[in-house]
Structures are given as C-alpha cells and as structure tokens.
Design a protein around this motif. Sequence first.
Motif, PDB file in Angstrom:
ATOM      1  N   SER A 114      12.448  -3.638  -3.475  1.00  0.00           N
ATOM      2  CA  SER A 114      11.047  -3.460  -3.862  1.00  0.00           C
ATOM      3  C   SER A 114      10.220  -2.950  -2.692  1.00  0.00           C
ATOM      4  O   SER A 114       9.219  -2.248  -2.880  1.00  0.00           O
ATOM      5  CB  SER A 114      10.476  -4.792  -4.358  1.00  0.00           C
ATOM      6  OG  SER A 114      10.561  -5.791  -3.342  1.00  0.00           O
ATOM      7  N   GLU A 115      10.638  -3.265  -1.471  1.00  0.00           N
ATOM      8  CA  GLU A 115       9.935  -2.770  -0.286  1.00  0.00           C
ATOM      9  C   GLU A 115      10.014  -1.252  -0.189  1.00  0.00           C
ATOM     10  O   GLU A 115       9.074  -0.592   0.267  1.00  0.00           O
ATOM     11  CB  GLU A 115      10.535  -3.403   0.975  1.00  0.00           C
ATOM     12  CG  GLU A 115       9.812  -3.065   2.259  1.00  0.00           C
ATOM     13  CD  GLU A 115       8.416  -3.645   2.309  1.00  0.00           C
ATOM     14  OE1 GLU A 115       7.506  -2.931   2.738  1.00  0.00           O
ATOM     15  OE2 GLU A 115       8.235  -4.814   1.899  1.00  0.00           O
ATOM     16  N   ASP A 155       7.402   0.086  -2.375  1.00  0.00           N
ATOM     17  CA  ASP A 155       6.053  -0.170  -1.884  1.00  0.00           C
ATOM     18  C   ASP A 155       5.711   0.623  -0.627  1.00  0.00           C
ATOM     19  O   ASP A 155       4.530   0.763  -0.304  1.00  0.00           O
ATOM     20  CB  ASP A 155       5.872  -1.660  -1.586  1.00  0.00           C
ATOM     21  CG  ASP A 155       5.951  -2.511  -2.844  1.00  0.00           C
ATOM     22  OD1 ASP A 155       5.690  -1.972  -3.937  1.00  0.00           O
ATOM     23  OD2 ASP A 155       6.286  -3.705  -2.733  1.00  0.00           O
ATOM     24  N   SER A 156       6.726   1.112   0.068  1.00  0.00           N
ATOM     25  CA  SER A 156       6.458   1.794   1.343  1.00  0.00           C
ATOM     26  C   SER A 156       6.890   3.251   1.323  1.00  0.00           C
ATOM     27  O   SER A 156       6.077   4.148   1.615  1.00  0.00           O
ATOM     28  CB  SER A 156       7.168   1.064   2.491  1.00  0.00           C
ATOM     29  OG  SER A 156       8.574   0.999   2.255  1.00  0.00           O
ATOM     30  N   SER A 214      -3.221   0.404   1.829  1.00  0.00           N
ATOM     31  CA  SER A 214      -2.550  -0.832   1.419  1.00  0.00           C
ATOM     32  C   SER A 214      -1.058  -0.659   1.205  1.00  0.00           C
ATOM     33  O   SER A 214      -0.376  -1.624   0.854  1.00  0.00           O
ATOM     34  CB  SER A 214      -3.186  -1.372   0.128  1.00  0.00           C
ATOM     35  OG  SER A 214      -3.091  -0.403  -0.913  1.00  0.00           O
ATOM     36  N   ASP A 215      -0.533   0.547   1.376  1.00  0.00           N
ATOM     37  CA  ASP A 215       0.899   0.747   1.221  1.00  0.00           C
ATOM     38  C   ASP A 215       1.318   1.975   2.025  1.00  0.00           C
ATOM     39  O   ASP A 215       0.491   2.645   2.640  1.00  0.00           O
ATOM     40  CB  ASP A 215       1.286   0.916  -0.264  1.00  0.00           C
ATOM     41  CG  ASP A 215       0.498   2.027  -0.951  1.00  0.00           C
ATOM     42  OD1 ASP A 215      -0.078   2.891  -0.252  1.00  0.00           O
ATOM     43  OD2 ASP A 215       0.439   2.050  -2.196  1.00  0.00           O
TER      44      ASP A 215
END
Length: 282
Positions: free
Chosen positions: A76-77, A80-81, A226-227
């Motif tokens: 999931s990281e 998100d990144s 935020s990401d």
Amino acid sequence: MTAATVGAPRARTRGAAARITGGLLHRLLPLVLLVATWEAATRAADSAFFPPPSQIVRRMRELWLSGPADHLYLTSEAGDSIAPSLGRMFLALALSIVVGVVLGIALGRSQRVLAYLQPLLQFARVIPPPTLVPVFIVLFQLGTQMQVASIIFSAIWPILLNTADGARSVDAVQMDTAQVFRLSALDRIRFVIVPSSLPKIFAGVRLALSLSLILMVFSELLPGTSDGLGFMLTNAQSQSDLGTLWSVIVLLGILGYLFNSILLVVERRVLARHRGARKANA
C-alpha cells in the motif's frame, strides 16, 4: 534441405543471442563494479549515515515489494508514494509535449515571430522554477495543480525550443515539393515538418523527462503535500529514517535510468521506421 541450410538459421540465432548477452554484460559490468565497491566501502566505514546497498535493497523491498501476490507484490505504501508521483510527472510531461510541439512547430515555421519572441523565450527558460513557487501558489493554490504547473514550466522549454529549431531547419526542397503537390497546411505538418523534426523533438523530450523527474520531487517537498516520493523523503529526513531516505534516493535513480532507456528504445524504433518509410517512398 541440406544440413548447412538447416544450420544457418540456428547459427544466426546463436550469434544474435551472443551479441545480446555480450551487450547486457557490457552495460551491467560497470554497475556491478560500482555496487560492489559501494558495498565494500560502506561496510568498511561502518557509518550509520551511509548504509550498504544490501541494507537499502532490503528496506526497499519492505517498503514497496512485500505486498500480496495478487497485487504484484506491491504494498500500500507503493500506491501512496510512487503512484501519485509518477501520475503527476507523466501528466505534466504529456501536457508539455503536446503544448511544446504545437507551439514549437508554429514558431519554427514563422521566422519573424520566432526572432521576435526568442529573447522572451530564453528569459523565461532560465528562470529557476523554485523562485516561482509563490506565483504558482497564488495562481493554483497548494496541491496537485500547483505541482503539475511547476513541472510543466520547467519541462516545456526544451521541447518547445528543440521543436522550433527542428521545424525551422526542414529541407526547403521538401517544402517546395509539398507545395508542388498542393498539400494542405495540415498535411505538410503531418508528412513533412513533423517527420523532419522528430530527432530534435526526441532530444527535447529526453531533457524534459529528466527535468520532470527532478521537479516532481521538488514539488512534493513543498508545504501542503500529503503523498508522493518527495513527501516520503521529507518525512524520512525529519524522523532520521536513513534507510527510507536512501531507498527513495536509489529508487529515483532507478526510475530515471529506466524511463530514459525506454524513451531511447522508442526513439530508435520511431526514427528507424521513419527512415524506412522515406526510403520506400523514394
């Protein structure tokens, strides 16, 4: 069918495989030596600020490649990144290519307008995008729009100027021939100007790709993000998470090399197809 006839294709196949293998080894050998030297030097130094590549690779796997198999092992990281960063970068690069090529062709085919606007274009090109952050914040506010705008402002100039140079240097004989055959303006752009400008356009896109990757990270270091990889880099630095910090740095280097290699392959194939079409028409 003789044995020599059957063996000839096999020999050619083995020769091609040997050339490909040799080329890969030739390309990978400097990288292998660099990583081995890096590993030995960092282990000898035993510094917490410079972890060895083996530790960085393990941290990269934990961050981005330890997910379930049905998600291609992506965590999931990674969503998100990596995904938001690449989405902004490719959106900005695509818009830069479209606008830069269109304006570049228009300017390149008008010598008077290009000469008139050249000082202005050169002035805008050398302005560092970080200095325009307050302007972008006022115009677009904090968020994705401002980040994409800051990338476009830097990436569009090499595409626009290289395209204009390519359109300006189209062979006059080709343009006269197109006029004799009464090609419309759109057909002249499509069949004469754009094909002749392709080497210059690709040169500009290569520069724009590198600038887009750099500006992508910078735009995500700004407040309000935020990401993204830049946001991840800032968080790792504030928390003294050196493993994550080095993982992001190495990932950016890998992405830059990978994207540039893909673009070079596309460029060679497009230009080779263009040259083949010109020979066939001749």
